[in-house]
Design a protein around this motif. Structure first.
Motif, PDB file in Angstrom:
ATOM      1  N   VAL A   2      11.898   7.600 -10.765  1.00 24.46           N
ATOM      2  CA  VAL A   2      13.100   7.200 -10.068  1.00 24.46           C
ATOM      3  C   VAL A   2      14.013   8.256  -9.994  1.00 24.46           C
ATOM      4  CG1 VAL A   2      14.872   5.681 -10.289  1.00 24.46           C
ATOM      5  CG2 VAL A   2      12.649   5.057 -11.272  1.00 24.46           C
ATOM      6  N   THR A   4      17.744   9.276 -10.012  1.00 25.25           N
ATOM      7  CA  THR A   4      19.014   8.834 -10.305  1.00 25.25           C
ATOM      8  C   THR A   4      19.972   9.537  -9.251  1.00 25.25           C
ATOM      9  OG1 THR A   4      18.346   8.699 -12.559  1.00 25.25           O
ATOM     10  CG2 THR A   4      20.772   8.755 -12.064  1.00 25.25           C
ATOM     11  N   SER A   6      19.677  10.126  -6.047  1.00 24.00           N
ATOM     12  CA  SER A   6      19.975   9.631  -4.711  1.00 24.00           C
ATOM     13  C   SER A   6      20.344   8.006  -4.943  1.00 24.00           C
ATOM     14  CB  SER A   6      18.484   9.689  -4.089  1.00 24.00           C
ATOM     15  OG  SER A   6      17.293   8.830  -4.723  1.00 24.00           O
ATOM     16  N   GLN A   7      19.961   7.482  -6.048  1.00 23.62           N
ATOM     17  CA  GLN A   7      20.385   6.188  -6.237  1.00 23.62           C
ATOM     18  C   GLN A   7      21.961   6.205  -6.450  1.00 23.62           C
ATOM     19  OE1 GLN A   7      17.668   5.124  -9.508  1.00 23.62           O
ATOM     20  NE2 GLN A   7      17.160   3.352  -8.408  1.00 23.62           N
ATOM     21  N   HIS A  10      23.616   6.691  -3.034  1.00 23.03           N
ATOM     22  CA  HIS A  10      23.567   5.548  -2.312  1.00 23.03           C
ATOM     23  C   HIS A  10      24.428   4.537  -2.465  1.00 23.03           C
ATOM     24  CE1 HIS A  10      21.939   2.046  -0.203  1.00 23.03           C
ATOM     25  NE2 HIS A  10      22.114   1.346  -1.322  1.00 23.03           N
ATOM     26  N   ARG A 124      19.195   3.336 -18.318  1.00 19.22           N
ATOM     27  CA  ARG A 124      18.024   2.483 -17.455  1.00 19.22           C
ATOM     28  C   ARG A 124      17.553   1.441 -18.416  1.00 19.22           C
ATOM     29  NH1 ARG A 124      16.981   4.001 -12.640  1.00 19.22           N
ATOM     30  NH2 ARG A 124      17.404   6.099 -11.950  1.00 19.22           N
ATOM     31  N   ILE A 174      23.121  -0.083  -9.485  1.00 13.16           N
ATOM     32  CA  ILE A 174      21.803   0.597  -9.267  1.00 13.16           C
ATOM     33  C   ILE A 174      20.808  -0.504  -9.812  1.00 13.16           C
ATOM     34  CG2 ILE A 174      20.160   2.468  -9.868  1.00 13.16           C
ATOM     35  CD1 ILE A 174      22.417   4.445  -9.889  1.00 13.16           C
ATOM     36  N   GLU A 177      20.561  -3.619  -7.733  1.00 17.45           N
ATOM     37  CA  GLU A 177      19.522  -3.045  -6.537  1.00 17.45           C
ATOM     38  C   GLU A 177      18.220  -3.138  -6.872  1.00 17.45           C
ATOM     39  OE1 GLU A 177      20.648   0.184  -3.912  1.00 17.45           O
ATOM     40  OE2 GLU A 177      22.268  -0.933  -3.278  1.00 17.45           O
ATOM     41  N   ASP A 178      17.875  -2.626  -8.066  1.00 15.82           N
ATOM     42  CA  ASP A 178      16.464  -2.331  -8.621  1.00 15.82           C
ATOM     43  C   ASP A 178      15.909  -3.853  -8.651  1.00 15.82           C
ATOM     44  OD1 ASP A 178      16.586   0.288  -8.260  1.00 15.82           O
ATOM     45  OD2 ASP A 178      16.597   0.561 -10.488  1.00 15.82           O
TER      46      ASP A 178
END
Length: 180
Positions: A2, A4, A6-7, A10, A124, A174, A177-178
């Motif tokens: 994953v 982080t 870019s997440q 976004h 996370r 985040i 969204e996940d």
């Protein structure tokens, strides 16, 4: 693996887009708000999130995602107000408000990247409800610091608490969204 960065980028772009749309609607009307009022506004948002999490339902057709976005944006507004002080009227342009958003978000992201490195992405493993509780704790700490006119003996100041709240709200977005 994953990503982080870019997440985070976004989610921040989603928050910034709403901030910009609201600037178009209202201008920087928030410039009249004292930092304590911004803290209380974030408290309202965090309390609503917790209420929905505990009750398992919302009677207003708006979920918690929008409230986390509001926490991000009000947190940035809080940082701006701490820096500039509050005004008696709108005293900055929308372009200046956008530049300030970007400046304080960049500072907040740098803090997140540093902490994320040191804590090895422990966020996370957390639940969204834990982010809510941590944000609420940071709010009550902030309110206490504000009651003491910003004076602390060993603790970080209001600005650090705002940055932490922003970052936990981004983490929540985040995760939502996940999971979505």
């Amino acid at each position: 693996m994953v990503d982080t960065v870019s997440q985070f980028e976004h989610v921040v772009s989603v928050c910034r887009a709403l901030y910009m749309d609201k600037l178009k609607d209202y201008g920087a009307s928030w410039r009249i708000m004292r930092p304590e009022s911004i803290t209380d506004q974030i408290l309202i948002k965090a309390n609503r999130i917790r209420s929905i999490e505990v009750k398992g339902e919302s009677k207003v057709n708006e979920g918690i995602r929008g409230e986390f976005i509001a926490i991000v944006n009000y947190g940035i507004i809080g940082l701006i107000q701490l820096s500039l002080g509050y005004a008696q009227s709108v005293d900055i342009t929308n372009e200046e408000a956008a530049e300030l958003y970007d400046r304080y978000m960049a500072e907040t992201k740098e803090l997140m990247f540093a902490k994320n490195h040191d804590y090895d992405e422990a966020w996370r493993c957390m639940r969204v409800s834990s982010y809510t509780d941590i944000i609420l704790t940071k709010l009550y700490r902030t309110k206490k610091i504000e009651e003491h006119n910003g004076a602390t003996l060993v603790s970080e100041g209001v600005d650090s608490n705002y940055k932490d709240m922003i970052n936990y709200a981004v983490f929540a977005l985040i995760k939502l969204e996940d999971e979505g």
